[in-house]
Design an enzyme around this catalytic site. Structure first.
Site, mmCIF file in Angstrom:
data_model
loop_
_atom_site.group_PDB
_atom_site.id
_atom_site.type_symbol
_atom_site.label_atom_id
_atom_site.label_comp_id
_atom_site.label_asym_id
_atom_site.label_seq_id
_atom_site.Cartn_x
_atom_site.Cartn_y
_atom_site.Cartn_z
ATOM 1 N N THR A 141 -15.314 23.521 82.403
ATOM 2 C CA THR A 141 -15.280 22.058 82.556
ATOM 3 C C THR A 141 -13.880 21.610 82.975
ATOM 4 O O THR A 141 -13.730 20.687 83.776
ATOM 5 C CB THR A 141 -15.711 21.379 81.240
ATOM 6 O OG1 THR A 141 -17.035 21.819 80.942
ATOM 7 C CG2 THR A 141 -15.728 19.870 81.351
ATOM 8 N N GLU B 53 -14.526 18.660 71.777
ATOM 9 C CA GLU B 53 -14.579 18.693 73.250
ATOM 10 C C GLU B 53 -13.170 18.677 73.839
ATOM 11 O O GLU B 53 -12.921 19.298 74.869
ATOM 12 C CB GLU B 53 -15.348 17.475 73.784
ATOM 13 C CG GLU B 53 -16.841 17.523 73.546
ATOM 14 C CD GLU B 53 -17.553 18.546 74.424
ATOM 15 O OE1 GLU B 53 -17.192 19.732 74.338
ATOM 16 O OE2 GLU B 53 -18.465 18.164 75.164
#
Ligand code: HSE
Length: 305
Positions: free
Chosen positions: A180, A128
């Protein structure tokens, strides 16, 4: 005992934040999902991807990167070939990078012969980090564990995990891309105290309603004041989609992770709600993909040879 050399993992989409739980709450969905296959090889490590154009450099693709991190943690310098079949669109708000990261880390752990939950989650969170610039774990934890998860702490690993039966969900993914990274950059460094207080109230209500299976209570509880008010500007039609969902009988509505996916909690009216949300986006000239799904299990080993 000879070691396994091939593994196939199914890793589900997730909805991070789940309303007021920014960077803390998440749920796993029954569908869509990614499939990761990992095989020990003798040449240089490789990764191939199917369905979306993603990096094929093993240090840049989150699935292979998470596998490398897991092998490294186990002191192994393993060469592999990985095949990543994407069922979850990247930049969707449905935990696409989280699912690939979990798939890669879990696959590597399975081939190491020992699966340590914290190691898998930490390696996946590193995936991530290269995807969004932040090692948030609220996609990787529910993807790995399934159900609803609330991260109390990562080190030591402490997660509240609830499996609310029959939690039906409609997730609608508009044809908009929201990275994101960008959706995090838009957030303020400080928030008004009243907003923080409201989120604490709503977050407690979410946990209580899931434990009691009182899904109607999620109608109030999924209200968020820390991230969605800022982020919804990135999702054209968000307010109209919300109104359409609630008018057509949805119990609750919110943004999936950093968006643009939105989701509704529904009863037996999945199709009506999905169509109402889809029509609201269509009125803005935006197409979408609808998923009629429900809360689901975590990542699974489908084959180990
Ligand atoms: N908690 C993260 C965020 C999830 O909202 O930025 C990203 O999917």
């Amino acid at each position: 005992m000879s070691m396994n050399t091939y593994v196939k993992i199914k890793s589900p989409a997730t909805l991070a934040n789940f309303g007021p739980g920014f960077d803390v709450f998440g749920i796993a969905l029954e569908k869509p999902y990614d499939i990761v296959e990992l095989e020990i090889s003798s040449g240089p490590s490789t990764i191939t991807t199917k369905n979306y154009d993603l990096p094929t450099n093993i240090h840049k693709n989150v699935a292979s990167y998470a596998a490398l991190k897991l092998f490294e943690k186990n002191g192994k310098n393993t060469s592999f070939s990985m095949a990543l079949e994407k069922g979850i669109r990247p930049a969707s708000g449905m935990g696409s990078s989280g699912a690939s990261s979990v798939g890669g880390a879990y696959a590597a752990a399975a081939l190491c012969g020992t699966v340590n939950d914290k190691d898998v989650i930490m390696a996946a969170a590193e995936g991530e980090r290269i995807s969004s610039g932040n090692a948030h774990a609220d996609n990787v934890v529910p993807c790995y564990m399934g159900g609803f998860t609330s991260i109390v702490s990562i080190d030591p690993l402490n997660v509240i995990n609830i499996f609310p039966e029959g939690l039906n969900i409609v997730a609608v993914l508009p044809d908009i891309k929201v990275s994101t990274k960008k959706a995090r950059a838009i957030l303020p460094d400080k928030v008004p105290m009243a907003d923080a207080v409201s989120n604490v109230a709503m977050a407690s209500c979410v946990v209580h309603s899931l434990m009691k299976k009182d899904y109607k209570a999620l109608g109030i509880a999924l209200e968020d004041r820390l991230s969605i008010p800022y982020r919804k500007t990135l999702v054209t039609g968000y307010d109209d989609a919300r109104k359409a969902a609630l008018d057509s009988g949805a119990m609750a509505f919110s943004l999936g992770g950093s968006g643009p996916a939105v989701f509704a909690i529904v009863d037996n009216n999945k199709k009506e709600v999905a169509d109402a949300i889809g029509d609201a986006f269509a009125d803005k000239g935006i197409g979408c993909t609808k998923y009629m799904t429900k809360i689901g299990d975590g990542a699974q080993i489908l084959a180990l040879e």
